[in-house]
Design a protein around this motif. Sequence first.
Motif, PDB file in Angstrom:
ATOM      1  N   ASP A 205      -1.199 -13.845   2.695  1.00 37.12           N
ATOM      2  CA  ASP A 205      -2.384 -14.597   3.108  1.00 37.12           C
ATOM      3  C   ASP A 205      -3.656 -13.767   3.034  1.00 37.12           C
ATOM      4  O   ASP A 205      -4.754 -14.318   2.982  1.00 37.12           O
ATOM      5  N   GLU A 206      -3.493 -12.443   3.047  1.00 31.88           N
ATOM      6  CA  GLU A 206      -4.670 -11.593   2.871  1.00 31.88           C
ATOM      7  C   GLU A 206      -5.354 -11.910   1.545  1.00 31.88           C
ATOM      8  O   GLU A 206      -6.575 -11.789   1.425  1.00 31.88           O
ATOM      9  N   CYS A 207      -4.561 -12.322   0.555  1.00 34.59           N
ATOM     10  CA  CYS A 207      -5.099 -12.683  -0.760  1.00 34.59           C
ATOM     11  C   CYS A 207      -5.454 -14.163  -0.865  1.00 34.59           C
ATOM     12  O   CYS A 207      -6.460 -14.531  -1.481  1.00 34.59           O
TER      13      CYS A 207
ATOM     14  N   ASP B 182     -12.462 -12.230  -8.710  1.00 29.71           N
ATOM     15  CA  ASP B 182     -13.914 -12.141  -8.698  1.00 29.71           C
ATOM     16  C   ASP B 182     -14.461 -12.031  -7.274  1.00 29.71           C
ATOM     17  O   ASP B 182     -15.669 -12.146  -7.062  1.00 29.71           O
ATOM     18  N   ASP B 183     -13.586 -11.804  -6.304  1.00 28.19           N
ATOM     19  CA  ASP B 183     -14.012 -11.648  -4.921  1.00 28.19           C
ATOM     20  C   ASP B 183     -13.979 -10.163  -4.565  1.00 28.19           C
ATOM     21  O   ASP B 183     -12.926  -9.621  -4.217  1.00 28.19           O
ATOM     22  N   PRO B 184     -15.135  -9.461  -4.639  1.00 25.80           N
ATOM     23  CA  PRO B 184     -15.129  -8.009  -4.405  1.00 25.80           C
ATOM     24  C   PRO B 184     -14.773  -7.637  -2.970  1.00 25.80           C
ATOM     25  O   PRO B 184     -14.344  -6.512  -2.709  1.00 25.80           O
ATOM     26  N   MET B 185     -14.923  -8.569  -2.020  1.00 22.63           N
ATOM     27  CA  MET B 185     -14.619  -8.265  -0.632  1.00 22.63           C
ATOM     28  C   MET B 185     -13.138  -7.959  -0.421  1.00 22.63           C
ATOM     29  O   MET B 185     -12.763  -7.256   0.517  1.00 22.63           O
ATOM     30  N   LEU B 186     -12.279  -8.490  -1.288  1.00 20.20           N
ATOM     31  CA  LEU B 186     -10.844  -8.241  -1.137  1.00 20.20           C
ATOM     32  C   LEU B 186     -10.491  -6.771  -1.377  1.00 20.20           C
ATOM     33  O   LEU B 186      -9.411  -6.326  -0.985  1.00 20.20           O
ATOM     34  N   ASN B 187     -11.398  -6.021  -1.998  1.00 18.53           N
ATOM     35  CA  ASN B 187     -11.149  -4.595  -2.189  1.00 18.53           C
ATOM     36  C   ASN B 187     -11.146  -3.847  -0.861  1.00 18.53           C
ATOM     37  O   ASN B 187     -10.631  -2.730  -0.764  1.00 18.53           O
TER      38      ASN B 187
ATOM     39  N   GLY C  69      -1.780  -8.316  -4.700  1.00 23.85           N
ATOM     40  CA  GLY C  69      -1.646  -9.644  -5.276  1.00 23.85           C
ATOM     41  C   GLY C  69      -2.921 -10.249  -5.813  1.00 23.85           C
ATOM     42  O   GLY C  69      -2.988 -11.440  -6.097  1.00 23.85           O
ATOM     43  N   VAL C  70      -3.989  -9.456  -5.934  1.00 18.14           N
ATOM     44  CA  VAL C  70      -5.240  -9.987  -6.467  1.00 18.14           C
ATOM     45  C   VAL C  70      -5.071 -10.235  -7.964  1.00 18.14           C
ATOM     46  O   VAL C  70      -4.697  -9.346  -8.712  1.00 18.14           O
ATOM     47  N   ASP C  71      -5.355 -11.468  -8.386  1.00 20.99           N
ATOM     48  CA  ASP C  71      -5.180 -11.794  -9.801  1.00 20.99           C
ATOM     49  C   ASP C  71      -6.263 -12.774 -10.229  1.00 20.99           C
ATOM     50  O   ASP C  71      -7.335 -12.823  -9.633  1.00 20.99           O
ATOM     51  N   TRP C  72      -5.989 -13.558 -11.249  1.00 25.01           N
ATOM     52  CA  TRP C  72      -7.021 -14.432 -11.816  1.00 25.01           C
ATOM     53  C   TRP C  72      -7.576 -15.428 -10.808  1.00 25.01           C
ATOM     54  O   TRP C  72      -8.701 -15.910 -10.957  1.00 25.01           O
ATOM     55  N   LEU C  73      -6.827 -15.709  -9.756  1.00 20.43           N
ATOM     56  CA  LEU C  73      -7.308 -16.667  -8.766  1.00 20.43           C
ATOM     57  C   LEU C  73      -8.458 -16.121  -7.936  1.00 20.43           C
ATOM     58  O   LEU C  73      -9.348 -16.864  -7.532  1.00 20.43           O
TER      59      LEU C  73
END
Length: 215
Positions: A58-60, A184-189, A177-181
């Motif tokens: 869910d973090e992703c 483009d969300d830099p905050m997930l870094n 799990g960051v992928d094409w979905l």
Amino acid sequence: LIRKIGIRATQERIKEIVRTKKVDLLLVSLQGDSFQFSIEFFHELRGMTKLVLWQYDDECFFEILSKHYAQAVDAVIATGYFQVYAYRALRIPTIPLHAQVNKSLFYPVEAKKDIDVSFIGYCTKNDRIECIEFLRENGIKVETYGTGSKTGFLELSALHAIYARTKISLNFTELGGVDWLNDDDPMLNNVRQLKARPAQTAATRAFCLSEYEPS
């Protein structure tokens, strides 16, 4: 089943099972890019049985998937620390279940501690290999196992023996799990995620050194 008979027929099959088996509780676990079933389908199922969303990563995927499907279920089992409160803010009953360990696969064994430091996992994700190489350049002997390592992929049944032989098992907490979905969300870094590795090493009575993660 969707590939064999299509989405509509699969949905009818699920409803038939719920009806004929008189199912009391249906657990739903969706991959981060699983949009095959409509939210309306789950609303329909909810009228037939109790529905619980048991969601991973869910973090992703909370913002783009989970929070929408969660509003069509009776309750949620959440594996993310902050997402428990995000679901509750939506007035959805939620319990945390942060890490599960199969004790038939992870258990203490007597072993000589002949590995100083090890990492078992996807070695090429994020900056893991850079951290490992930094340790090696500074005189720390690190053995790696898993995809992207010289050893290659390991079966789950082989892990506990390596944990038992290792003095320090490394754990990284950046999202994997960051992928094409959502790439483009830099905050997930900035987000960190609880992994199963600390629980697995604890079950083998080994030592785990981990990056920070809130839970």
